[in-house]
Design a protein around this motif. Structure first.
Motif, PDB file in Angstrom:
ATOM      1  N   SER A 138      12.197  -2.244   3.776  1.00 10.87           N
ATOM      2  CA  SER A 138      11.019  -3.096   3.591  1.00 10.87           C
ATOM      3  C   SER A 138      10.057  -2.505   2.570  1.00 10.87           C
ATOM      4  O   SER A 138       9.539  -3.216   1.690  1.00 10.87           O
ATOM      5  CB  SER A 138      10.289  -3.297   4.931  1.00 10.87           C
ATOM      6  N   ALA A 139       9.816  -1.189   2.671  1.00 10.87           N
ATOM      7  CA  ALA A 139       8.904  -0.519   1.735  1.00 10.87           C
ATOM      8  C   ALA A 139       9.436  -0.594   0.312  1.00 10.87           C
ATOM      9  O   ALA A 139       8.667  -0.775  -0.645  1.00 10.87           O
ATOM     10  CB  ALA A 139       8.702   0.935   2.150  1.00 10.87           C
ATOM     11  N   LEU A 140      10.757  -0.478   0.157  1.00 12.61           N
ATOM     12  CA  LEU A 140      11.356  -0.542  -1.175  1.00 12.61           C
ATOM     13  C   LEU A 140      11.240  -1.941  -1.768  1.00 12.61           C
ATOM     14  O   LEU A 140      10.912  -2.102  -2.959  1.00 12.61           O
ATOM     15  CB  LEU A 140      12.822  -0.112  -1.107  1.00 12.61           C
ATOM     16  N   ILE A 141      11.491  -2.967  -0.955  1.00  6.86           N
ATOM     17  CA  ILE A 141      11.366  -4.349  -1.435  1.00  6.86           C
ATOM     18  C   ILE A 141       9.926  -4.641  -1.847  1.00  6.86           C
ATOM     19  O   ILE A 141       9.672  -5.260  -2.897  1.00  6.86           O
ATOM     20  CB  ILE A 141      11.831  -5.338  -0.338  1.00  6.86           C
ATOM     21  N   ILE A 142       8.963  -4.195  -1.042  1.00  3.77           N
ATOM     22  CA  ILE A 142       7.548  -4.405  -1.367  1.00  3.77           C
ATOM     23  C   ILE A 142       7.196  -3.698  -2.669  1.00  3.77           C
ATOM     24  O   ILE A 142       6.510  -4.273  -3.533  1.00  3.77           O
ATOM     25  CB  ILE A 142       6.655  -3.889  -0.220  1.00  3.77           C
ATOM     26  N   GLN A 143       7.675  -2.452  -2.847  1.00  4.05           N
ATOM     27  CA  GLN A 143       7.353  -1.699  -4.059  1.00  4.05           C
ATOM     28  C   GLN A 143       7.961  -2.351  -5.300  1.00  4.05           C
ATOM     29  O   GLN A 143       7.324  -2.403  -6.358  1.00  4.05           O
ATOM     30  CB  GLN A 143       7.842  -0.254  -3.927  1.00  4.05           C
ATOM     31  N   ILE A 144       9.185  -2.846  -5.182  1.00  2.00           N
ATOM     32  CA  ILE A 144       9.807  -3.551  -6.312  1.00  2.00           C
ATOM     33  C   ILE A 144       8.997  -4.808  -6.640  1.00  2.00           C
ATOM     34  O   ILE A 144       8.785  -5.146  -7.814  1.00  2.00           O
ATOM     35  CB  ILE A 144      11.274  -3.907  -5.994  1.00  2.00           C
ATOM     36  N   GLY A 145       8.504  -5.493  -5.606  1.00  2.00           N
ATOM     37  CA  GLY A 145       7.664  -6.672  -5.820  1.00  2.00           C
ATOM     38  C   GLY A 145       6.367  -6.325  -6.534  1.00  2.00           C
ATOM     39  O   GLY A 145       5.933  -7.055  -7.444  1.00  2.00           O
ATOM     40  N   ILE A 146       5.737  -5.204  -6.152  1.00  2.00           N
ATOM     41  CA  ILE A 146       4.502  -4.767  -6.808  1.00  2.00           C
ATOM     42  C   ILE A 146       4.767  -4.420  -8.273  1.00  2.00           C
ATOM     43  O   ILE A 146       3.970  -4.750  -9.160  1.00  2.00           O
ATOM     44  CB  ILE A 146       3.902  -3.546  -6.070  1.00  2.00           C
TER      45      ILE A 146
END
Length: 352
Positions: free
Chosen positions: A321-329
């Protein structure tokens, strides 16, 4: 990136992007068989392409005098070289997992990376000396712990890409990395104790999560090389786990404070390359736990074994989840930058 002096400037810590995504593919992806088996190789190719783009720019920038000399002499920023070393180490381990047939290329990369690490060692000793013995005040933060990350990544790389090195050699490198860790922790502690009126919102750095991340990669180096005792590594894992809980509790509190002060967008979702360090440390703790969990050289108490089993099932989703959010940012920041540049060109065209 901005055009200057005939080369594109890039954030020196951009190697953290490869570290963060690569460590996910080495460890956490095992918890998601569909991602691993069906898409693993394709994701590895994407990481490789990103590595080529990022490291091409880093290499060009490295040999520019206007960049290199001030960068090497800066006693805090210079430690970001650790992301370059760890980035290559992680990528080589991704190659071993998904592309074992290109082992000769992987070994060549490992040798070059080892020479870069030797250069990094010199800068680490030089700049630790400056931080300890010069009176100048520098905003020290978790980036100096990349001295540990880069060092431990090398012993992991050499053991995985070539052969299992003698125990005394592995132990010596691991202990060196841990000495760097202790030296860094003292400096970070002194900074926050001595600095008056520092605020959680502005003075607590994203890179401080490396406080637990540097120990996670130390633990991974230990359980990969089968050094130290089972009792030691069991106690060590508990210490790293407790540090992770404490540091991330501070991070949650910091996020709340920043949202209240700056709003959601600027407070939480404004891109900074240092944010990738969080993804790396999350993924590294999972990988440390995974390798330790299934290494028969390290029998651990049933209570701890069962706790790790439950924890990893939960933590894998946190890492993903943290990785997906960071890629989105990251994508959001690229879109905003493109829109801003395009808007300026249109305005200039109309004015002309």
């Amino acid at each position: 990136m901005q055009q200057k002096n005939n080369y594109k400037k890039i954030e020196p810590a951009s190697g953290a992007i490869i570290m963060a995504i690569g460590i996910f593919l080495i460890g956490t992806v095992n918890a998601f068989p569909v991602l691993d088996i069906t898409f693993g190789k394709y994701l590895a190719i994407i990481v490789m392409i990103a590595w080529v783009v990022i490291y091409k720019s880093l290499s060009i920038q490295f040999f520019q005098k206007d960049f290199l000399i001030p960068f090497i002499k800066h006693p805090v920023k210079s430690f970001t070289i650790g992301t370059w070393i760890a980035g290559v180490s992680v990528l080589c381990n991704v190659f071993i997992k998904y592309f074992p047939d290109i082992i000769l290329i992987t070994q060549a990369m490992a040798i070059l990376n080892t020479f870069l690490w030797l250069f990094f060692l010199v800068t680490c000793f030089y700049n630790f000396r400056k931080l300890y013995f010069e009176n100048q005040q520098y905003p020290v933060h978790g980036v100096i712990l990349l001295s540990t990350v880069g060092t431990q990544s090398i012993i992991l790389l050499l053991n995985n890409v070539f052969f299992r090195f003698p125990t005394y050699f592995s132990e010596a490198i691991i202990i060196l990395g841990f000495m760097f860790y202790l030296a860094g922790i003292v400096l970070i502690s002194k900074r926050y104790v001595k600095q008056k009126n520092w605020s959680l919102a502005n003075d607590w750095s994203n890179t401080n999560c490396i406080i637990h991340g540097a120990l996670s990669i130390t633990g991974l180096a230990i359980v990969t090389t089968n050094t130290f005792t089972p009792a030691f590594i069991a106690a060590f894992w508990v210490v790293v786990f407790l540090l992770l809980v404490v540091i991330e509790a501070i991070e949650i509190l910091r996020a709340i404070v920043r949202i209240k002060k700056y709003g959601w967008n600027k407070g939480l979702f404004e891109y900074n390359v240092s944010q990738w360090s969080r993804n790396f440390t999350f993924g590294m703790f999972y990988t440390f736990s995974l390798v330790m969990h299934f290494n028969s050289f390290y029998p651990i108490p049933d209570m701890l074994f069962n706790f790790q089993t439950s924890f990893m099932a939960f933590w894998a989703w946190i890492v993903l989840s943290a990785l997906i959010i960071q890629i989105g940012i990251f994508i959001k920041s690229r879109i905003e930058t493109y829109s801003h540049v395009k808007g300026r060109k249109v305005t200039h065209y109309k004015a002309s």
